[in-house]
Write a protein that holds these residues in place. Structure first.
Motif, short mmCIF file in Angstrom:
data_model
loop_
_atom_site.label_atom_id
_atom_site.label_comp_id
_atom_site.label_asym_id
_atom_site.label_seq_id
_atom_site.Cartn_x
_atom_site.Cartn_y
_atom_site.Cartn_z
N LYS A 176 0.85 -1.18 0.00
CA LYS A 176 0.00 0.00 0.00
C LYS A 176 0.89 1.24 0.00
CE LYS A 176 -3.88 -2.32 0.41
NZ LYS A 176 -4.98 -2.27 -0.60
N THR A 177 0.32 2.35 -0.42
CA THR A 177 1.09 3.60 -0.40
C THR A 177 0.17 4.77 -0.09
OG1 THR A 177 2.78 4.87 -1.60
CG2 THR A 177 0.84 4.17 -2.87
N TYR A 178 0.80 5.91 0.28
CA TYR A 178 0.08 7.13 0.66
C TYR A 178 -0.86 6.88 1.84
CZ TYR A 178 1.43 8.13 -4.20
OH TYR A 178 2.12 8.26 -5.38
N ILE A 179 -0.42 6.08 2.80
CA ILE A 179 -1.27 5.73 3.93
C ILE A 179 -1.06 6.70 5.08
CG2 ILE A 179 -1.99 3.91 5.50
CD1 ILE A 179 -2.45 3.40 2.44
N THR A 180 -2.07 7.52 5.36
CA THR A 180 -2.00 8.48 6.45
C THR A 180 -1.90 7.76 7.78
OG1 THR A 180 -3.32 10.05 5.18
CG2 THR A 180 -3.18 10.42 7.55
#
Length: 399
Positions: A176-180
């Motif tokens: 996963k990416t861009y996970i706040t």
């Protein structure tokens, strides 16, 4: 204070008088909300404002800040008393959201308060609620939602992370990416394909504890803005979790994600409008102090008319926010209405932040002024939670 000093340092000197959101004419809040807002302001003045610059520089909020928020009663207002929360309406979430955004902070309270808890409250088993919700209220447990992948953003049907059933466990592989809150998170609600042959109906949500073998946190990504909100890559290599970690029913993940969009998008709209208000207020303050050609910048007709136009739009916007809050608290806010709110308020935020920076002249391009940060932070609000283009598509389907 000398205009060359950092604009946000004004808040450190006198946060309750010089850096306060004007509530004149608001209709969404009652006396209980007002008392809560006063406590939120005092808490932020004491526990957040002195650390704003450091959080931005280090790219992450201290874990202890969440615990202090929990102790002060700022976390998860809508969580039921049975799970340690106060069981309040979403208006209390909105208070925290507005005050946080007005200060120019991107601390992860919006995710912790407005987005994650609803998944557990609506779809979680009793055991899952008891395991995670009390810790979310105290700040001992920080949660993230892991949806986006390098090859799948708004189109969640394109995710490739898999969760294969193996007896009484799922084996998870993917990234996963861009996970706040990806760095701070103790637990992730993971969107994964449990049946790739079924498209959207093959997506499930699974709770994955960060200390599970094979769960790896990657980089804390280097962003243009909202730097104090840690945003990460996550990797899953043969991660084995109990089947009981399934959130709700298998194959219902996409439907669950869609059903929570109204509150998420309203939350983004609220923060965007509060951020826009702060950018406007900074522009007014600077225009009335800055001298040029023998008078203040505010005395030029172009400056006054620009600010007058923005003030009118902000006034209309606050009325719309209050309308949305009333609709949402009554359980009537539709996905199309929430999408329209996100579209309008985030686009307005972009316009206001840009105009505010322009009114600062060259100073606005300097990081020592808060308006520069507000301008950077505003840009992503038109992307996350569904881009402006996706919002238009959603709205058009309701016409």
């Amino acid at each position: 204070m000398d205009l060359q000093g950092r604009s946000w340092q004004r808040a450190v000197v006198d946060p309750l008088e010089k850096c306060m959101l004007d509530l004149t004419g608001r209709t969404a809040f009652d006396e209980g909300h007002a008392m809560f807002r006063e406590s939120v302001r005092k808490f932020f003045a004491r526990e957040l404002v002195p650390h704003l610059e450091r959080f931005e520089e280090q790219g992450i909020v201290d874990r202890d800040f969440f615990r202090r928020c929990g102790a002060a009663g700022l976390l998860c207002p809508t969580i039921d008393e049975a799970y340690g929360g106060p069981g309040l309406d979403f208006g209390f979430n909105a208070v925290v959201n507005e005050e946080l955004a007005y200060l120019g902070s991107s601390a992860g309270l919006q995710l912790q308060n407005d987005i994650v808890p609803e998944y557990l409250l609506r779809y979680g088993s009793e055991e899952q609620k008891q395991r995670y919700l009390p810790g979310m209220v105290t700040g001992e447990v920080i949660m993230a939602i892991a949806m986006t992948e390098p090859g799948a953003g708004s189109d969640l049907q394109g995710i490739r992370t898999s969760a294969v059933k193996d007896g009484d466990r799922y084996i998870i592989n993917g990234s996963k990416t861009y996970i706040t809150s990806g760095q701070n998170a103790d637990v992730a609600i993971l969107a994964a394909k449990t049946d790739p042959s079924k498209g959207a109906k093959g997506i499930s949500l699974i709770l994955v504890d960060a200390d599970t073998p094979g769960y790896q946190k990657g980089r804390n990504l280097d962003k243009i803005g909202q730097r104090s909100a840690d945003t990460s890559e996550l990797f899953f290599s043969d991660v084995r979790v109990p089947a009981s970690n399934l959130l709700g029913e298998e194959g219902m993940g996409f439907a669950y994600l869609m059903s929570q969009l109204p509150q998420e998008r309203l939350s983004i709209a609220i923060a965007a409008h509060a951020g826009a208000q702060r950018a406007f207020d900074e522009a007014v303050r600077y225009a009335k102090e800055r001298k040029a050609f023998g008078s203040t910048v505010f005395q030029f007709q172009n400056s006054r008319f620009t600010l007058a136009d923005l003030k009118a739009q902000l006034q209309v916007g606050w009325s719309h926010i209050d309308w949305c809050l009333a609709r949402h608290n009554a359980g009537e806010l539709t996905t199309a209405e929430a999408s329209a709110a996100k579209l309008w308020h985030t686009e307005l935020q972009g316009r206001v932040a840009d105009a505010a920076l322009q009114l600062h002249g060259g100073a606005g391009y300097m990081n020592e002024y808060l308006v520069a940060q507000l301008w950077r932070d505003a840009r992503v609000s038109r992307i996350f939670g569904g881009s402006s283009e996706i919002m238009k598509e959603v709205i058009s389907r309701s016409i």
